[in-house]
Enzyme design. Structure first.
Site, short mmCIF file in Angstrom:
data_model
loop_
_atom_site.label_atom_id
_atom_site.label_comp_id
_atom_site.label_asym_id
_atom_site.label_seq_id
_atom_site.Cartn_x
_atom_site.Cartn_y
_atom_site.Cartn_z
N VAL A 5 94.72 38.83 85.80
CA VAL A 5 94.65 40.20 86.30
C VAL A 5 95.88 40.46 87.16
CG1 VAL A 5 93.25 39.57 88.32
CG2 VAL A 5 93.22 41.93 87.47
N PHE A 6 96.46 41.65 87.04
CA PHE A 6 97.65 42.02 87.80
C PHE A 6 97.27 42.91 88.97
CE2 PHE A 6 101.28 45.03 88.45
CZ PHE A 6 102.21 44.10 88.88
N GLY A 7 97.74 42.55 90.15
CA GLY A 7 97.50 43.33 91.36
C GLY A 7 98.78 43.98 91.85
N TYR A 8 98.70 45.26 92.20
CA TYR A 8 99.88 45.97 92.69
C TYR A 8 99.59 46.73 93.98
CZ TYR A 8 97.46 49.75 90.19
OH TYR A 8 96.52 50.64 89.73
N GLY A 9 98.35 46.70 94.45
CA GLY A 9 97.98 47.32 95.73
C GLY A 9 97.49 46.25 96.67
N SER A 10 96.29 46.40 97.18
CA SER A 10 95.76 45.44 98.15
C SER A 10 95.55 44.05 97.54
CB SER A 10 94.45 45.95 98.75
OG SER A 10 93.46 46.12 97.75
N GLU A 87 87.18 47.78 92.81
CA GLU A 87 88.08 48.77 92.21
C GLU A 87 87.30 49.91 91.56
OE1 GLU A 87 91.68 47.81 92.48
OE2 GLU A 87 90.45 46.70 93.89
#
Length: 225
Positions: A5-10, A87
């Site tokens: 999984v790709f995270g770009y915020g918290s 999310e």
């Protein structure tokens, strides 16, 4: 079997779930925007926060972190159930190609089929989509919103620092953070270099998801926490 999984915020600084590996890198043709409402973490239904989502833009690059969960469906299930609760304002998931740090010029991705939580940019079909606004208006909203998990401004400042720590500061995030500081009447940022993060990290997992029901978004659009 490996779940990514790709995270770009918290998720960049606070994944919140157990994972096997964290890898810094980026996805192509998406840019980070603060166009999504948050009403249960950093805001409320009466005063929603503004948090990150992705907007399709040809040629753009969005840096962040990819997390892997290995070992089968039960471990994946635990991770996905947690992420879907967290999310919940994101109405879609899509699969993207991921490029590791140091491979910016490469044409072949390091990972394919990486999950990213996204948001449909349509106020009619997606009640959490706020859409763009003037920088000053966004800054005032972020400066004053708060919820059960803390202030909206801290979310932005922590993202700003997280991008600094991984060595990929983003002008848009910095500009918005500085505008929030102007609203609050506080001084600018300063992050000590010695605190910079480096390399992948590893954590043992305790648990596994039946096959995930994923669908790619239309080519024109995709939008995280």
């Amino acid at each position: 079997m490996v779940f990514w999984v790709f995270g770009y915020g918290s998720l960049v600084w606070n994944p919140g779930f157990e994972y096997d590996e964290k890898v810094l890198g980026y996805i192509k043709n998406y840019r980070r925007v603060f166009d999504l409402a948050c009403i249960d973490h950093r805001g409320t239904p009466e005063h929603p926060a503004r948090t990150c989502t992705l907007e399709y833009q040809e040629g753009a690059v969005c840096w962040g972190a990819a997390y892997s969960v290995r070992g089968g469906s039960e471990r994946e299930k635990l991770a996905m159930e947690y992420l879907e609760r967290r999310e919940c304002e994101y109405d879609s998931k899509t699969l993207v190609d991921f490029y590791k740090e140091g491979e910016f010029s490469e044409t072949e991705p390091s990972l394919t089929g990486v999950i990213v939580f996204t948001s449909t940019p349509d106020k009619e079909s997606n009640k959490y989509y706020l859409g763009p606004a003037p920088l000053e208006d966004m800054a005032r909203q972020i400066a004053t919103a708060f919820g059960p998990c803390g202030n909206n401004r801290d979310y932005l400042f922590l993202l700003e620092k997280a991008m600094f720590d991984i060595g990929h500061e983003e002008d848009y995030v910095i500009e918005l953070a500085n505008e929030v500081r102007k609203v609050l009447g506080i001084a600018g940022k300063g992050f000590p270099k010695e605190k910079k993060l480096s390399g992948p990290t590893h954590h043992p997992l305790k648990s596994n998801v039946p096959a995930l029901q994923l669908h790619p978004l239309p080519e024109a659009i995709a939008m995280d926490s």
